[in-house]
Motif scaffolding. Sequence first.
Motif, mmCIF file in Angstrom:
data_model
loop_
_atom_site.group_PDB
_atom_site.id
_atom_site.type_symbol
_atom_site.label_atom_id
_atom_site.label_comp_id
_atom_site.label_asym_id
_atom_site.label_seq_id
_atom_site.Cartn_x
_atom_site.Cartn_y
_atom_site.Cartn_z
ATOM 1 N N PHE A 9 0.532 -1.976 -2.784
ATOM 2 C CA PHE A 9 0.113 -2.007 -1.378
ATOM 3 C C PHE A 9 -0.847 -3.147 -1.081
ATOM 4 C CE2 PHE A 9 -2.570 0.916 -3.698
ATOM 5 C CZ PHE A 9 -3.828 0.931 -3.115
ATOM 6 N N THR A 10 -0.712 -3.660 0.164
ATOM 7 C CA THR A 10 -1.573 -4.707 0.687
ATOM 8 C C THR A 10 -1.768 -4.486 2.181
ATOM 9 O OG1 THR A 10 -1.791 -7.089 1.103
ATOM 10 C CG2 THR A 10 0.436 -6.234 0.975
ATOM 11 N N SER A 11 -2.954 -4.779 2.664
ATOM 12 C CA SER A 11 -3.217 -4.677 4.100
ATOM 13 C C SER A 11 -3.294 -6.052 4.758
ATOM 14 C CB SER A 11 -4.539 -3.936 4.338
ATOM 15 O OG SER A 11 -5.599 -4.577 3.645
ATOM 16 N N ASP A 33 10.902 2.217 -10.378
ATOM 17 C CA ASP A 33 11.179 2.567 -8.984
ATOM 18 C C ASP A 33 9.997 2.057 -8.161
ATOM 19 O OD1 ASP A 33 11.666 3.703 -6.559
ATOM 20 O OD2 ASP A 33 11.827 5.765 -7.293
ATOM 21 N N VAL A 34 10.187 0.945 -7.465
ATOM 22 C CA VAL A 34 9.076 0.257 -6.817
ATOM 23 C C VAL A 34 9.102 0.455 -5.309
ATOM 24 C CG1 VAL A 34 7.960 -1.979 -6.400
ATOM 25 C CG2 VAL A 34 8.992 -1.492 -8.634
ATOM 26 N N GLU A 35 7.956 0.912 -4.786
ATOM 27 C CA GLU A 35 7.763 1.037 -3.354
ATOM 28 C C GLU A 35 6.613 0.114 -2.956
ATOM 29 O OE1 GLU A 35 8.434 5.003 -1.400
ATOM 30 O OE2 GLU A 35 6.279 4.797 -1.025
ATOM 31 N N PHE A 36 6.878 -0.732 -1.967
ATOM 32 C CA PHE A 36 5.919 -1.765 -1.576
ATOM 33 C C PHE A 36 5.535 -1.569 -0.119
ATOM 34 C CE2 PHE A 36 5.624 -6.558 -0.450
ATOM 35 C CZ PHE A 36 4.238 -6.526 -0.515
ATOM 36 N N HIS A 37 4.244 -1.364 0.147
ATOM 37 C CA HIS A 37 3.738 -1.136 1.499
ATOM 38 C C HIS A 37 2.967 -2.381 1.940
ATOM 39 C CE1 HIS A 37 4.418 3.354 1.540
ATOM 40 N NE2 HIS A 37 4.594 3.047 0.252
ATOM 41 N N ALA A 38 3.432 -2.995 3.047
ATOM 42 C CA ALA A 38 2.834 -4.252 3.506
ATOM 43 C C ALA A 38 3.115 -4.450 4.989
ATOM 44 C CB ALA A 38 3.408 -5.424 2.718
ATOM 45 N N GLY A 54 7.174 -0.747 5.867
ATOM 46 C CA GLY A 54 6.368 -1.599 6.730
ATOM 47 C C GLY A 54 5.078 -0.943 7.210
ATOM 48 N N LEU A 55 4.049 -1.780 7.324
ATOM 49 C CA LEU A 55 2.797 -1.422 7.977
ATOM 50 C C LEU A 55 2.690 -2.263 9.243
ATOM 51 C CD1 LEU A 55 0.523 -1.471 4.802
ATOM 52 C CD2 LEU A 55 0.920 0.542 6.239
ATOM 53 N N PRO A 56 1.861 -1.883 10.203
ATOM 54 C CA PRO A 56 1.742 -2.707 11.414
ATOM 55 C C PRO A 56 1.269 -4.119 11.088
ATOM 56 C CG PRO A 56 0.711 -0.555 11.728
ATOM 57 C CD PRO A 56 1.046 -0.646 10.284
ATOM 58 N N GLU A 57 1.851 -5.103 11.749
ATOM 59 C CA GLU A 57 1.363 -6.473 11.597
ATOM 60 C C GLU A 57 0.020 -6.589 12.322
ATOM 61 O OE1 GLU A 57 5.164 -9.295 11.094
ATOM 62 O OE2 GLU A 57 5.056 -8.338 13.070
ATOM 63 N N TRP A 58 -0.870 -7.395 11.802
ATOM 64 C CA TRP A 58 -2.231 -7.422 12.330
ATOM 65 C C TRP A 58 -2.606 -8.778 12.916
ATOM 66 C CZ3 TRP A 58 -5.687 -10.858 10.110
ATOM 67 C CH2 TRP A 58 -5.340 -11.371 8.856
ATOM 68 N N LYS A 59 -3.557 -8.735 13.855
ATOM 69 C CA LYS A 59 -4.109 -9.952 14.448
ATOM 70 C C LYS A 59 -5.632 -9.999 14.360
ATOM 71 C CE LYS A 59 -0.354 -10.727 17.773
ATOM 72 N NZ LYS A 59 0.013 -10.874 19.223
ATOM 73 N N SER A 60 -6.239 -8.859 14.063
ATOM 74 C CA SER A 60 -7.701 -8.803 14.031
ATOM 75 C C SER A 60 -8.153 -7.867 12.918
ATOM 76 C CB SER A 60 -8.246 -8.307 15.365
ATOM 77 O OG SER A 60 -7.888 -6.947 15.561
ATOM 78 N N VAL A 61 -9.447 -7.928 12.606
ATOM 79 C CA VAL A 61 -10.036 -7.042 11.599
ATOM 80 C C VAL A 61 -9.883 -5.587 12.024
ATOM 81 C CG1 VAL A 61 -12.193 -6.383 10.468
ATOM 82 C CG2 VAL A 61 -11.663 -8.798 10.813
ATOM 83 N N ARG A 62 -9.986 -5.338 13.321
ATOM 84 C CA ARG A 62 -9.818 -3.978 13.841
ATOM 85 C C ARG A 62 -8.420 -3.448 13.510
ATOM 86 N NH1 ARG A 62 -11.316 -3.150 20.020
ATOM 87 N NH2 ARG A 62 -13.314 -3.809 19.127
ATOM 88 N N ASP A 63 -7.416 -4.310 13.622
ATOM 89 C CA ASP A 63 -6.044 -3.905 13.283
ATOM 90 C C ASP A 63 -5.951 -3.451 11.832
ATOM 91 O OD1 ASP A 63 -5.198 -4.572 15.841
ATOM 92 O OD2 ASP A 63 -4.547 -6.586 15.258
ATOM 93 N N ARG A 64 -6.672 -4.155 10.952
ATOM 94 C CA ARG A 64 -6.584 -3.835 9.525
ATOM 95 C C ARG A 64 -7.263 -2.499 9.199
ATOM 96 N NH1 ARG A 64 -7.735 -9.395 8.108
ATOM 97 N NH2 ARG A 64 -9.431 -8.770 6.715
ATOM 98 N N LYS A 65 -8.230 -2.102 10.000
ATOM 99 C CA LYS A 65 -8.833 -0.778 9.825
ATOM 100 C C LYS A 65 -7.784 0.300 10.057
ATOM 101 C CE LYS A 65 -13.635 -1.894 11.045
ATOM 102 N NZ LYS A 65 -14.734 -1.645 12.019
ATOM 103 N N LYS A 66 -6.940 0.103 11.075
ATOM 104 C CA LYS A 66 -5.864 1.054 11.351
ATOM 105 C C LYS A 66 -4.864 1.074 10.192
ATOM 106 C CE LYS A 66 -6.145 0.377 16.382
ATOM 107 N NZ LYS A 66 -5.443 -0.163 17.575
ATOM 108 N N ILE A 67 -4.583 -0.114 9.646
ATOM 109 C CA ILE A 67 -3.648 -0.207 8.518
ATOM 110 C C ILE A 67 -4.174 0.592 7.329
ATOM 111 C CG2 ILE A 67 -2.695 -1.786 6.789
ATOM 112 C CD1 ILE A 67 -2.503 -3.897 9.022
ATOM 113 N N ARG A 68 -5.475 0.487 7.063
ATOM 114 C CA ARG A 68 -6.052 1.199 5.923
ATOM 115 C C ARG A 68 -5.980 2.720 6.118
ATOM 116 N NH1 ARG A 68 -9.681 -3.189 6.270
ATOM 117 N NH2 ARG A 68 -11.373 -1.959 7.203
ATOM 118 N N LYS A 69 -6.115 3.174 7.358
ATOM 119 C CA LYS A 69 -5.985 4.608 7.629
ATOM 120 C C LYS A 69 -4.560 5.086 7.343
ATOM 121 C CE LYS A 69 -9.648 5.080 11.106
ATOM 122 N NZ LYS A 69 -9.952 5.398 12.532
#
Length: 377
Positions: A9-11, A33-38, A54-69
Amino acid sequence: MRKQKVFIFTSVHSWYDTRIFRKEACSLATRYDVEFHAPASFKFKEAGGVRIVGLPEWKSVRDRKKIRKILKRRLRVSDADIFHFHDPELIPLGLWIKFLKRKPVIYDIHEDYHSYIKSKEWIPKLLRLPIASSFYFFEKVTTVFFDTLITATPSISSLFRGRNNVYLISNYPKLESHSVFPVKETDKIKFLYVGSMEEIRGIYNMARAFELFIKDNPREQVELHIAGKLIGNKNYQRSLQALFKLPEIYFHDFLPFNQVKKMMDNCHIGIIPFLPTPNHLYALPNKLFEYMAAGMVLLTSDFSLWRSIVLKEKIGWTFNPMKIRSIKESYHQSIKSIKDLKVYGESSFNLVHQRYNWDTEENKLINIYQGLLKTVE
């Protein structure tokens, strides 16, 4: 017998990241068996034997907080046998999953983040050193709880000297990308830069030097191709866009890897003009080896680590990235002889196939996983 499950996983990085997806995830998928979250523009797809969620694509640090949740929810319900993450902002999640699941956790370190923070212009100068020092201490303390640290360069490994669970996996290219030496046309000499265009990567100096080179050598049949995402403030972007209007400079914006590969196959000289920030001095960029795999001659900043490859192996030239005149002179030096370009290009290609390739790194990665997964069998 079921395959053991891997949760990568990566944010921060996109799903098509060269190191994470094309190299590591696809290599591991031959055995696990590989699962990749990005971050991605889709919810789910399979590619290279990897299940990409897939995780949401981000544009700001705030977006990445949502990704981590979102990642935390997915990690909680995962039945993976091993977890592998790629961003320092995910260290708290890595610790959480380690104590929650009691499974092996790998922290893959791409950068010397302590040095990286000190070169970030958006951080006020007075705060850079305190923030960098705080992160250095935080990373040192927290990483003792992870089973393995994977690093991208020897200089990053040296930050964790004395630990026996630190492994270097270099950013060498996959041979399948360039299995045959490409035939390059010689009617025009083509220079190429591929990558993001932040100011600290020296793109303005590179383009400005090319403009001056053209003015001094109007009869030379040369082109400069630039492919990547333009990042920076409005003044910086405007200054670059003015240079991109020159008929000899071709700006291609961001391109997928298959199109980048075609460009590298058609170009003669690959440029890496990074400025001497602390994080750049000891980095080994993907592009250096990908240029080599495409049989390209190298023009790079004159950092000692890069000189040890470019000059020692006789596959190109170096320049002072802070001095436009030095870059301009390197352009002139590199096009003196078509014969030299061919010889240097063939040397680049051969070195990748003999030494600097992903095959050796893939074996190291598989061995790391085999050792860790023995504990969960």
